[in-house]
Design a protein around this motif. Structure first.
Motif, PDB file in Angstrom:
ATOM      1  N   GLU A  76       0.828  -1.206   0.000  1.00  0.00           N
ATOM      2  CA  GLU A  76       0.000   0.000   0.000  1.00  0.00           C
ATOM      3  C   GLU A  76       0.867   1.263   0.000  1.00  0.00           C
ATOM      4  N   LEU A  77       1.919   1.260   0.813  1.00  0.00           N
ATOM      5  CA  LEU A  77       2.811   2.409   0.885  1.00  0.00           C
ATOM      6  C   LEU A  77       3.539   2.627  -0.442  1.00  0.00           C
ATOM      7  N   ALA A  78       4.015   1.560  -1.050  1.00  0.00           N
ATOM      8  CA  ALA A  78       4.703   1.680  -2.339  1.00  0.00           C
ATOM      9  C   ALA A  78       3.761   2.255  -3.401  1.00  0.00           C
ATOM     10  N   THR A  79       2.505   1.864  -3.372  1.00  0.00           N
ATOM     11  CA  THR A  79       1.523   2.412  -4.301  1.00  0.00           C
ATOM     12  C   THR A  79       1.354   3.912  -4.076  1.00  0.00           C
ATOM     13  N   LEU A  80       1.256   4.322  -2.829  1.00  0.00           N
ATOM     14  CA  LEU A  80       1.129   5.747  -2.510  1.00  0.00           C
ATOM     15  C   LEU A  80       2.365   6.526  -2.952  1.00  0.00           C
ATOM     16  N   TRP A  81       3.532   5.968  -2.734  1.00  0.00           N
ATOM     17  CA  TRP A  81       4.767   6.640  -3.144  1.00  0.00           C
ATOM     18  C   TRP A  81       4.847   6.754  -4.663  1.00  0.00           C
ATOM     19  N   ARG A  82       4.396   5.703  -5.379  1.00  0.00           N
ATOM     20  CA  ARG A  82       4.379   5.775  -6.851  1.00  0.00           C
ATOM     21  C   ARG A  82       3.422   6.857  -7.323  1.00  0.00           C
ATOM     22  N   GLU A  83       2.221   6.889  -6.732  1.00  0.00           N
ATOM     23  CA  GLU A  83       1.229   7.897  -7.105  1.00  0.00           C
ATOM     24  C   GLU A  83       1.743   9.314  -6.835  1.00  0.00           C
ATOM     25  N   ALA A  84       2.520   9.483  -5.778  1.00  0.00           N
ATOM     26  CA  ALA A  84       3.091  10.781  -5.449  1.00  0.00           C
ATOM     27  C   ALA A  84       4.333  11.090  -6.309  1.00  0.00           C
ATOM     28  N   GLU A  85       4.754  10.092  -7.067  1.00  0.00           N
ATOM     29  CA  GLU A  85       5.906  10.212  -7.964  1.00  0.00           C
ATOM     30  C   GLU A  85       7.208  10.543  -7.235  1.00  0.00           C
ATOM     31  N   ILE A  86       7.388   9.913  -6.073  1.00  0.00           N
ATOM     32  CA  ILE A  86       8.638  10.104  -5.331  1.00  0.00           C
ATOM     33  C   ILE A  86       9.541   8.875  -5.421  1.00  0.00           C
ATOM     34  N   ILE A  87       9.033   7.800  -6.044  1.00  0.00           N
ATOM     35  CA  ILE A  87       9.859   6.629  -6.343  1.00  0.00           C
ATOM     36  C   ILE A  87       9.669   6.279  -7.805  1.00  0.00           C
ATOM     37  N   GLU A  88      10.598   5.502  -8.306  1.00  0.00           N
ATOM     38  CA  GLU A  88      10.504   5.029  -9.689  1.00  0.00           C
ATOM     39  C   GLU A  88      10.818   3.539  -9.731  1.00  0.00           C
ATOM     40  N   GLY A  89      10.328   2.902 -10.758  1.00  0.00           N
ATOM     41  CA  GLY A  89      10.594   1.487 -10.934  1.00  0.00           C
ATOM     42  C   GLY A  89       9.484   0.604 -10.455  1.00  0.00           C
TER      43      GLY A  89
END
Length: 89
Positions: A76-89
């Motif tokens: 869930e956290l990784a999904t939120l970080w992707r949506e916020a565009e603060i992680i890639e990959g």
């Protein structure tokens, strides 16, 4: 996955937030607030390639949480970080 360059964890008035730095992130207008465990993960993962499983392992080592709960929370956290565009990959 990997953290995008230019996004750093800062303590602002007692709250852990992600701050965009550098001209490539100049249009960043969202403030991303982190709770204790997500801030812990952000710090531990800085500069590293990581998976959801890596995130969950860090949580189970630091907090009293079972592996299944940690894995679900990290997905869930990784999904939120992707949506916020603060992680890639």
């Amino acid at each position: 996955m990997k953290q995008k360059k230019g996004f750093n964890l800062r303590n602002v008035c007692g709250e852990q937030i992600i701050v965009a730095e550098g001209k490539e992130n100049i249009d960043f207008s969202n403030i991303i607030s982190m709770n204790e465990s997500s801030a812990y993960l952000w710090q531990k993962l800085e500069g590293k390639e990581f998976s959801v499983e890596d995130m969950a392992k860090l949580l189970t080592e630091e907090y009293e949480v079972d592996e299944a709960t940690a894995l679900n929370d990290c997905k869930e956290l990784a999904t939120l970080w992707r949506e916020a565009e603060i992680i890639e990959g």
